[in-house]
Design a protein around this motif. Structure first.
Motif, PDB file in Angstrom:
ATOM      1  N   VAL A  39      34.125  53.448  39.427  1.00 54.57           N
ATOM      2  CA  VAL A  39      33.259  52.266  39.452  1.00 54.57           C
ATOM      3  C   VAL A  39      33.937  51.112  38.712  1.00 54.57           C
ATOM      4  N   PHE A  40      34.551  51.421  37.569  1.00 56.51           N
ATOM      5  CA  PHE A  40      35.254  50.390  36.808  1.00 56.51           C
ATOM      6  C   PHE A  40      36.395  49.795  37.626  1.00 56.51           C
ATOM      7  N   LYS A  41      37.141  50.646  38.289  1.00 59.23           N
ATOM      8  CA  LYS A  41      38.240  50.170  39.127  1.00 59.23           C
ATOM      9  C   LYS A  41      37.737  49.195  40.187  1.00 59.23           C
ATOM     10  N   ALA A  42      36.628  49.546  40.838  1.00 60.68           N
ATOM     11  CA  ALA A  42      36.072  48.670  41.872  1.00 60.68           C
ATOM     12  C   ALA A  42      35.644  47.331  41.284  1.00 60.68           C
ATOM     13  N   LEU A  43      35.003  47.362  40.106  1.00 58.90           N
ATOM     14  CA  LEU A  43      34.601  46.120  39.444  1.00 58.90           C
ATOM     15  C   LEU A  43      35.807  45.257  39.119  1.00 58.90           C
ATOM     16  N   LYS A  44      36.824  45.859  38.534  1.00 58.86           N
ATOM     17  CA  LYS A  44      38.008  45.114  38.116  1.00 58.86           C
ATOM     18  C   LYS A  44      38.725  44.493  39.307  1.00 58.86           C
ATOM     19  N   LEU A  45      38.871  45.260  40.367  1.00 59.22           N
ATOM     20  CA  LEU A  45      39.542  44.752  41.563  1.00 59.22           C
ATOM     21  C   LEU A  45      38.770  43.597  42.195  1.00 59.22           C
ATOM     22  N   ALA A  46      37.455  43.766  42.290  1.00 62.97           N
ATOM     23  CA  ALA A  46      36.635  42.720  42.914  1.00 62.97           C
ATOM     24  C   ALA A  46      36.653  41.443  42.083  1.00 62.97           C
ATOM     25  N   LEU A  47      36.562  41.559  40.758  1.00 70.63           N
ATOM     26  CA  LEU A  47      36.609  40.385  39.888  1.00 70.63           C
ATOM     27  C   LEU A  47      37.973  39.713  39.936  1.00 70.63           C
ATOM     28  N   ALA A  48      39.035  40.519  40.031  1.00 67.32           N
ATOM     29  CA  ALA A  48      40.375  39.949  40.155  1.00 67.32           C
ATOM     30  C   ALA A  48      40.497  39.159  41.457  1.00 67.32           C
TER      31      ALA A  48
END
Length: 307
Positions: A39-48
């Motif tokens: 979930v963290f990975k998805a958040l980080k990628l989307a925000l990037a």
């Protein structure tokens, strides 16, 4: 005011996320130690994606408050915040997060509802007035440093980026975007660095995060010694320090030993995240002469009883 200040432009906002799919609860996924990194990975990628670079927006903390996952954001440049607002307004952030959740969790697309707040201001109603949104975000200075858990998850993600770039013969200095990251990220049972292996009873075993199966076996077999194991773990786990173990004993006394042991390990896993490894639990079991249970977790036999 923004234009008249010589200080760096820094602002903060809260992003509220909710799945409209009844079978997908974002807070529950994030609270699950196995799913949290994905979930963290998805958040980080989307925000990037939304801010145009890996460092365009910073996550300070992720809060779980049913039915919302609430992400505290920090912006250090006005142009990054402006780019984020446009991505949010146009639906690009929502689409990116849905896609990254689908890839990271290997599930169907997650329909999302989003809300953006700065202090008491609901920014969704004024998104067309970009400067006004920027002013409210600028007024809200971050009230905390980045959470330790976020730092740990980010370091792990950066490590995977470097690993992938080396595997694909991409110069590490060119790894400025997260968009091409496709390696499985902390999948269940994956080994961890720096302690990739450990020794038990003279044999070498791969270290890994604790799994739900480990959790149930521990609760079922540890019996009355759950407190002793907890006190062995507490030396390196702040969440289990006194009076936490005694409080668990009282709180779950009616439910019995299984539930007390289960809640002990749940607290350990939630507190330690990626550091909640089988090596640490096996060491605590060995210290308390629970060899049969340690062997069971390591797959050495299928005995149901723990001496």
């Amino acid at each position: 005011k923004m234009a008249g200040s010589c200080a760096p432009w820094v602002g903060s906002a809260y992003l509220f996320l909710q799945s409209t799919c009844k079978t997908v609860a974002l807070p529950a996924l994030y609270e699950n130690s196995q799913k949290k990194p994905s979930v963290f990975k998805a958040l980080k990628l989307a925000l990037a994606d939304s801010a145009g670079s890996m460092n365009g927006v910073d996550m300070l903390k992720v809060h779980c408050s049913q039915p919302h996952l609430i992400v505290q954001l920090k912006f250090c440049k006005q142009e990054n915040c402006r780019r984020f607002l446009r991505s949010y307004r146009e639906g690009a952030l929502r689409e990116a997060l849905q896609n990254h959740l689908q890839l990271s969790l290997a599930i169907a697309t997650v329909p999302l509802e989003m809300e953006l707040k700065a202090g008491n201001e609901h920014l969704d109603s004024m998104l067309k007035d970009e400067d006004r949104c920027l002013e409210y975000i600028y007024r809200e200075k971050p009230d905390r440093l980045r959470d330790e858990e976020i730092t740990e998850l980010e370091e792990r993600l950066k490590g995977l980026m470097i690993h992938q770039s080396i595997s694909n013969n991409i110069p590490v200095k060119d790894c400025t975007s997260l968009n091409s990251l496709s390696l499985p990220y902390l999948s269940q049972g994956s080994s961890l660095s720096p302690q990739v292996t450990f020794i038990f009873q003279g044999q070498q075993f791969a270290n890994r995060m604790l799994t739900p199966d480990d959790h149930q076996k521990f609760a079922k077999m540890v019996s009355k010694k759950w407190k002793q194991v907890g006190r062995s773990l507490q030396r390196s786990c702040r969440a289990l320090r006194d009076p936490a173990i005694d409080n668990l004993a009282l709180e779950y006394e009616r439910e019995g030993l299984y539930e007390q042991a289960y809640q002990l390990l749940r607290r350990f896993i939630e507190s330690e995240g990626t550091k909640a490894t089988v090596a640490r639990l096996v060491a605590a079991l060995e210290e308390n002469s629970l060899i049969s249970l340690a062997e069971e977790l390591l797959g050495l036999h299928s005995t149901e009883d723990c001496s």
